[in-house]
Design an enzyme around this catalytic site. Structure first.
Site, PDB file in Angstrom:
ATOM      1  N   ASP A  84     -13.652 -11.109   5.192  1.00 53.36           N
ATOM      2  CA  ASP A  84     -13.285 -11.136   6.611  1.00 53.36           C
ATOM      3  C   ASP A  84     -12.193 -12.199   6.712  1.00 53.36           C
ATOM      4  O   ASP A  84     -12.466 -13.378   6.890  1.00 53.36           O
ATOM      5  CB  ASP A  84     -14.496 -11.465   7.477  1.00 53.36           C
ATOM      6  CG  ASP A  84     -14.217 -11.237   8.950  1.00 53.36           C
ATOM      7  OD1 ASP A  84     -13.642 -10.191   9.284  1.00 53.36           O
ATOM      8  OD2 ASP A  84     -14.569 -12.110   9.763  1.00 53.36           O
ATOM      9  N   ARG A  94     -17.313 -26.007   8.594  1.00 50.16           N
ATOM     10  CA  ARG A  94     -17.740 -24.648   8.947  1.00 50.16           C
ATOM     11  C   ARG A  94     -18.844 -24.157   8.018  1.00 50.16           C
ATOM     12  O   ARG A  94     -19.733 -23.411   8.433  1.00 50.16           O
ATOM     13  CB  ARG A  94     -16.535 -23.701   8.905  1.00 50.16           C
ATOM     14  CG  ARG A  94     -15.597 -23.862  10.088  1.00 50.16           C
ATOM     15  CD  ARG A  94     -14.289 -23.096   9.887  1.00 50.16           C
ATOM     16  NE  ARG A  94     -14.502 -21.690   9.582  1.00 50.16           N
ATOM     17  CZ  ARG A  94     -14.711 -20.742  10.478  1.00 50.16           C
ATOM     18  NH1 ARG A  94     -14.777 -21.067  11.770  1.00 50.16           N
ATOM     19  NH2 ARG A  94     -14.864 -19.480  10.120  1.00 50.16           N
ATOM     20  N   GLY A 122     -21.812 -14.501  10.434  1.00 51.08           N
ATOM     21  CA  GLY A 122     -22.151 -13.216  11.043  1.00 51.08           C
ATOM     22  C   GLY A 122     -22.254 -12.091  10.040  1.00 51.08           C
ATOM     23  O   GLY A 122     -23.178 -11.272  10.095  1.00 51.08           O
ATOM     24  N   LYS A 123     -21.312 -12.041   9.108  1.00 45.01           N
ATOM     25  CA  LYS A 123     -21.348 -10.982   8.095  1.00 45.01           C
ATOM     26  C   LYS A 123     -22.379 -11.309   7.017  1.00 45.01           C
ATOM     27  O   LYS A 123     -23.137 -10.444   6.577  1.00 45.01           O
ATOM     28  CB  LYS A 123     -19.977 -10.795   7.444  1.00 45.01           C
ATOM     29  CG  LYS A 123     -18.977  -9.966   8.246  1.00 45.01           C
ATOM     30  CD  LYS A 123     -18.379 -10.721   9.397  1.00 45.01           C
ATOM     31  CE  LYS A 123     -17.300  -9.918  10.122  1.00 45.01           C
ATOM     32  NZ  LYS A 123     -16.768 -10.631  11.303  1.00 45.01           N
ATOM     33  N   ALA A 176     -17.970 -18.365   7.065  1.00 45.06           N
ATOM     34  CA  ALA A 176     -18.446 -19.078   8.251  1.00 45.06           C
ATOM     35  C   ALA A 176     -18.003 -18.367   9.536  1.00 45.06           C
ATOM     36  O   ALA A 176     -16.918 -17.777   9.572  1.00 45.06           O
ATOM     37  CB  ALA A 176     -17.921 -20.516   8.246  1.00 45.06           C
ATOM     38  N   CYS A 220      -9.700  -9.482  12.597  1.00 49.96           N
ATOM     39  CA  CYS A 220      -9.829  -9.252  14.038  1.00 49.96           C
ATOM     40  C   CYS A 220      -8.446  -9.331  14.684  1.00 49.96           C
ATOM     41  O   CYS A 220      -8.283  -9.898  15.764  1.00 49.96           O
ATOM     42  CB  CYS A 220     -10.807 -10.236  14.676  1.00 49.96           C
ATOM     43  SG  CYS A 220     -10.378 -11.970  14.461  1.00 49.96           S
TER      44      CYS A 220
END
Length: 460
Positions: free
Chosen positions: A178, A138, A114-115, A111, A231
């Protein structure tokens, strides 16, 4: 911005002479990006119709910077799923993960999507994407983004990654992680994350990351590749998390991330017990590249590729009801009726590789075609987003500057001139489009289009 002293000390130790340049980057403007949905349109075609001021993101083939003055989330093309709005450096993980058609792919912490949306586009209607997020709220946003993008070959789940292991042992060709992280790369974008960092810093997330990586390693088939990204800038959450999984699983090896000018190599092993070649990982720094910041690693499992063993499948290949068959006769989208499953009058097309998911929290299994209601079939919003304009027998095609487009997206009944909108039949179901790209469904009678746009997706 009041950055924690512990964080500043760590960053100064990592960056050395570049530390001041990093601090100066907090005074720069934010970067805004969108990624074109190649399932629906090529980047070149999108540039021809785009109303925005766009500049290419150099290391992302279908990514563009847009101006802060543009409002792409308010444009009808956004509702048609022509692009996804995403921070530029965050586009990197899905960009560098090599995807082949017919792959079985797992996005473990997906969630808001994007990926996953990029991975689904790369699959190009083949294989299967299992996209998962442990948070149910999410995962609902994830499901919407998957459906807006028009990705049919998907299982959307809200499950603890560790629970998936028993369902998919050594199953996936590719796995995207991610990972949950302390978000140091997002401090400039959202300074509320600083408070979160002070509450739950790198040590907290490192423990979560180890569990996620270990689960992924058990679901990756021999010869498969998993991608790990964060990130954040913390060595503990980046290189040390990678070092943990390589030590735990000797059959895993780092492979090079596709290089680009400006990428920084990961930090080397500093004399650890074995050379893990951390220089094969990459970092994106905001003072070096036009993005907020990311860490990316690619890991391959030893062995040769083999066919994934598909778990026992749910019921499919059922007798097709008359009302459903009549609708299927009106679309040219390829449907293998052997993959149709009907549950509680809801009709799905299952991915070929979908197995038995009983016991898992599954929010969507395959493409929801629609529902059978009192001897009639009503097509779904998800199906509209998968179709091309020419794949349904009749369409209402509106121009993006037509006020009826906004009225339709707000759920209103609209009056149309069937001749000027390219309508083939004068009554019944219509695929509503903007500049040739589907938005949803409507039902036409005497020039009045009854709105069938999904209520939860309406423009506010």
């Amino acid at each position: 911005m009041n950055l924690p002293q512990k964080y500043l000390d760590t960053m100064k130790d990592m960056l050395g002479d570049e530390f001041d340049a990093y601090l100066d980057s907090f005074n720069d403007s934010r970067y805004y990006g969108l990624r074109v949905n190649t399932l629906k349109i090529t980047p070149e075609e999108f540039l021809r119709i785009s109303p925005f001021e766009l500049k290419p993101i150099p290391w992302i083939e279908n990514g563009f910077y847009f101006s802060e003055n543009d409002k792409p989330a308010k444009h009808p093309y956004y509702y048609a799923g022509l692009y996804y709005i995403q921070e530029p450096s965050a586009m990197t993980p899905a960009n560098v993960l090599p995807v082949n058609e017919d792959d079985a792919i797992l996005d473990m912490c997906a969630a808001p999507g994007g990926k996953s949306t990029e991975l689904g586009a790369k699959l190009n209607h083949t294989g299967m994407l299992v996209t998962n997020d442990i948070s149910n709220s999410r995962a609902k946003a994830l499901l919407k983004n998957i459906e807006v993008f028009g990705i049919p070959n998907v299982l959307v789940m809200s499950e603890d990654p560790k629970k998936l292991v028993s369902y998919y042992p050594e199953f996936f060709d590719k796995i995207m992680i991610d990972a949950p992280c302390s978000g140091e790369g997002m401090f400039r974008k959202d300074n509320k994350l600083i408070k979160s960092w002070e509450k739950n810093g790198p040590e907290f997330y490192h423990e979560i990351q180890k569990g996620v990586l270990l689960a992924a390693s058990k679901m990756l088939k021999p010869g498969g590749i998993m991608q790990y990204s964060t990130c954040t800038f913390s060595k503990l959450e980046d290189e040390e998390s990678i070092r943990y999984i390589l030590n735990e699983c000797p059959e895993l090896k780092l492979i090079d991330v596709k290089p680009y000018e400006g990428f920084s190599h990961g930090y080397e092993d500093d004399g650890q017990e074995r050379d893990m070649q951390m220089s094969k990982t990459v970092r994106i720094w905001p003072h070096r590249m036009a993005g907020e910041g990311h860490f990316v690693a690619l890991i391959k499992k030893d062995g040769s590729d083999g066919a994934s063993v598909i778990p026992s499948s749910p019921s499919r290949g059922l007798k097709i009801p008359k009302e459903l068959q009549e609708f299927l006769d009106e679309i040219t989208y390829p449907v293998d009726t052997a993959d149709i499953s009907i549950r509680d009058e809801r009709v799905f097309i299952l991915p070929k590789q979908a197995g038995n998911t009983a016991g898992l929290r599954v929010m969507r299994t395959g493409l929801l075609l629609g529902e059978i209601k009192k001897n009639r079939f009503e097509p779904s919003q998800a199906l509209a987003m998968v179709l091309r304009k020419d794949q349904y027998v009749s369409a209402v095609d509106l121009k993006s500057d037509d006020e009826n487009v906004i009225r339709y997206l707000k759920g209103e009944t609209i009056q149309i001139d069937p001749e000027s909108c390219g309508v083939v039949r004068q009554s019944g179901w219509q695929l509503v489009c903007v500049d040739g790209y589907p938005l949803g469904w409507g039902k036409l009678a005497n020039g009045t289009l009854k709105n069938k746009y999904l209520a939860g997706w309406r423009m506010m």
